[in-house]
Design a protein around this motif. Structure first.
Motif, PDB file in Angstrom:
ATOM      1  N   THR A 147       0.838  -1.204   0.000  1.00  0.00           N
ATOM      2  CA  THR A 147       0.000   0.000   0.000  1.00  0.00           C
ATOM      3  C   THR A 147       0.869   1.248   0.000  1.00  0.00           C
ATOM      4  N   ALA A 148       1.952   1.239   0.785  1.00  0.00           N
ATOM      5  CA  ALA A 148       2.824   2.417   0.865  1.00  0.00           C
ATOM      6  C   ALA A 148       3.519   2.679  -0.466  1.00  0.00           C
ATOM      7  N   GLN A 149       3.971   1.613  -1.133  1.00  0.00           N
ATOM      8  CA  GLN A 149       4.635   1.778  -2.426  1.00  0.00           C
ATOM      9  C   GLN A 149       3.672   2.295  -3.478  1.00  0.00           C
ATOM     10  N   SER A 150       2.461   1.735  -3.501  1.00  0.00           N
ATOM     11  CA  SER A 150       1.456   2.184  -4.461  1.00  0.00           C
ATOM     12  C   SER A 150       1.081   3.636  -4.225  1.00  0.00           C
ATOM     13  N   ALA A 151       0.936   4.004  -2.950  1.00  0.00           N
ATOM     14  CA  ALA A 151       0.580   5.385  -2.623  1.00  0.00           C
ATOM     15  C   ALA A 151       1.697   6.349  -3.022  1.00  0.00           C
ATOM     16  N   ALA A 152       2.952   5.914  -2.848  1.00  0.00           N
ATOM     17  CA  ALA A 152       4.080   6.772  -3.233  1.00  0.00           C
ATOM     18  C   ALA A 152       4.095   6.998  -4.731  1.00  0.00           C
ATOM     19  N   ILE A 153       3.810   5.949  -5.508  1.00  0.00           N
ATOM     20  CA  ILE A 153       3.759   6.104  -6.962  1.00  0.00           C
ATOM     21  C   ILE A 153       2.629   7.051  -7.352  1.00  0.00           C
ATOM     22  N   ARG A 162       1.287   9.391  -5.673  1.00  0.00           N
ATOM     23  CA  ARG A 162       1.503  10.748  -5.188  1.00  0.00           C
ATOM     24  C   ARG A 162       2.715  11.425  -5.833  1.00  0.00           C
ATOM     25  N   LEU A 163       3.786  10.670  -6.052  1.00  0.00           N
ATOM     26  CA  LEU A 163       5.065  11.275  -6.418  1.00  0.00           C
ATOM     27  C   LEU A 163       5.476  11.073  -7.866  1.00  0.00           C
ATOM     28  N   TRP A 164       4.904  10.048  -8.532  1.00  0.00           N
ATOM     29  CA  TRP A 164       5.312   9.770  -9.905  1.00  0.00           C
ATOM     30  C   TRP A 164       5.196  10.968 -10.845  1.00  0.00           C
ATOM     31  N   LEU A 212      10.731   5.853  -4.126  1.00  0.00           N
ATOM     32  CA  LEU A 212      10.000   7.109  -3.952  1.00  0.00           C
ATOM     33  C   LEU A 212       9.575   7.299  -2.499  1.00  0.00           C
ATOM     34  N   ALA A 213       9.057   6.236  -1.879  1.00  0.00           N
ATOM     35  CA  ALA A 213       8.601   6.342  -0.492  1.00  0.00           C
ATOM     36  C   ALA A 213       9.762   6.658   0.445  1.00  0.00           C
ATOM     37  N   MET A 214      10.916   5.994   0.252  1.00  0.00           N
ATOM     38  CA  MET A 214      12.068   6.250   1.114  1.00  0.00           C
ATOM     39  C   MET A 214      12.628   7.650   0.899  1.00  0.00           C
ATOM     40  N   ALA A 215      12.665   8.096  -0.369  1.00  0.00           N
ATOM     41  CA  ALA A 215      13.159   9.452  -0.639  1.00  0.00           C
ATOM     42  C   ALA A 215      12.286  10.490   0.043  1.00  0.00           C
ATOM     43  N   GLU A 216      10.977  10.287   0.003  1.00  0.00           N
ATOM     44  CA  GLU A 216      10.071  11.237   0.645  1.00  0.00           C
ATOM     45  C   GLU A 216      10.259  11.234   2.157  1.00  0.00           C
ATOM     46  N   ARG A 217      10.355  10.041   2.748  1.00  0.00           N
ATOM     47  CA  ARG A 217      10.528   9.954   4.201  1.00  0.00           C
ATOM     48  C   ARG A 217      11.834  10.605   4.651  1.00  0.00           C
ATOM     49  N   ALA A 218      12.875  10.456   3.828  1.00  0.00           N
ATOM     50  CA  ALA A 218      14.177  11.019   4.179  1.00  0.00           C
ATOM     51  C   ALA A 218      14.298  12.496   3.837  1.00  0.00           C
ATOM     52  N   GLY A 219      13.282  13.060   3.201  1.00  0.00           N
ATOM     53  CA  GLY A 219      13.321  14.463   2.815  1.00  0.00           C
ATOM     54  C   GLY A 219      14.319  14.760   1.720  1.00  0.00           C
TER      55      GLY A 219
END
Length: 249
Positions: free
Chosen positions: A37-43, A45-47, A112-119
């Motif tokens: 779910t987190a990976q899909s949401a990151a795509i 939101r951020l793709w 994408l999810a890790m990049a967002e979390r790490a700012g």
């Protein structure tokens, strides 16, 4: 995967330099994997801002300033997996931009999810064939580094032509590097490591930074995949080459 940012919006109206002819032999096989779910949401939101699909062909190179919002030294990671290495290196060197390429949607979502979390603002992702990207979208002598960590070894002899470290592909990798730029490969497959060393050493634009294999550079983090390989008793081989200003005699 949906793409709400058209590829042509990420390219500039400049004709790239001529590239070596490339046989259309894929170096990867499509993989199916469960996307969280987190990976899909990151795509989702951020793709549109941080990702794009690599076209089969393109007449214009990547507009890096538009993709990253700046012009900075660019590091290309081919086959980023779940992204542990590229995220760690991007966090350690914020003055560089990192483009992670893979064909595995869950992995790109994880990056994408890790990049967002790490700012992190210096990480982007691309889906598709990295050789198409290098041939059509990356101008000659424009990359600071290319990382190829633990690529598919294609162990059967009849599949060796699909390995990404082969003469025609290495010529394309070398072409993309700036003079002094670094090509860094790693594998835990001893027979593939020997072939890598032979092929990379034979490329006129590359020179080895070591006598044979190199020690693991401090900037390359140990991934979960690598840790498992070591635990299973497999040796890991690093190969570090620099791009020469002109072909070596």
């Amino acid at each position: 995967m949906t793409t709400s940012t058209a590829t042509d919006a990420l390219t500039a109206d400049v004709v790239p330099a001529a590239t070596p002819p490339m046989p259309h032999v894929r170096t990867f096989k499509p993989r199916r994997g469960r996307i969280t779910t987190a990976q899909s949401a990151a795509i989702d939101r951020l793709w549109p801002r941080w990702g794009f699909e690599i076209p089969d062909s393109s007449a214009v190179p990547l507009a890096r300033a538009e993709l990253f919002g700046r012009e900075a030294p660019l590091v290309l990671e081919i086959g980023c997996g779940m992204g542990e290495a590229v995220i760690a290196m991007a966090a350690a060197t914020p003055e560089h931009d990192f483009l992670a390429v893979d064909v595995h949607t869950p992995g790109l979502g994880n990056v994408l999810a890790m990049a967002e979390r790490a700012g992190l603002s210096n990480v982007r992702v691309a889906a598709g064939d990295a050789l198409d990207l290098l041939r059509d979208l990356i101008p000659a002598q424009s990359l600071e580094a290319v990382h190829v960590y633990f690529p598919d070894p294609w162990p059967k002899a009849r599949h060796h032509k699909r390995r990404i470290i082969r003469p025609d592909a290495v010529a394309l990798l070398a072409r993309g590097l700036r003079p002094g730029g670094r090509l860094h490969c790693a594998t835990d497959w001893a027979e593939y490591a020997a072939q890598m060393l032979e092929v990379l050493s034979a490329e006129p634009l590359l020179r080895n930074t070591a006598e044979g294999y190199a020690p693991r550079p401090a900037h390359r983090p140990v991934t979960k995949f690598e840790a498992r390989a070591i635990q299973d008793g497999r040796e890991v081989f690093d190969l570090c080459f620099l791009r020469a200003a002109a072909p070596l005699a």
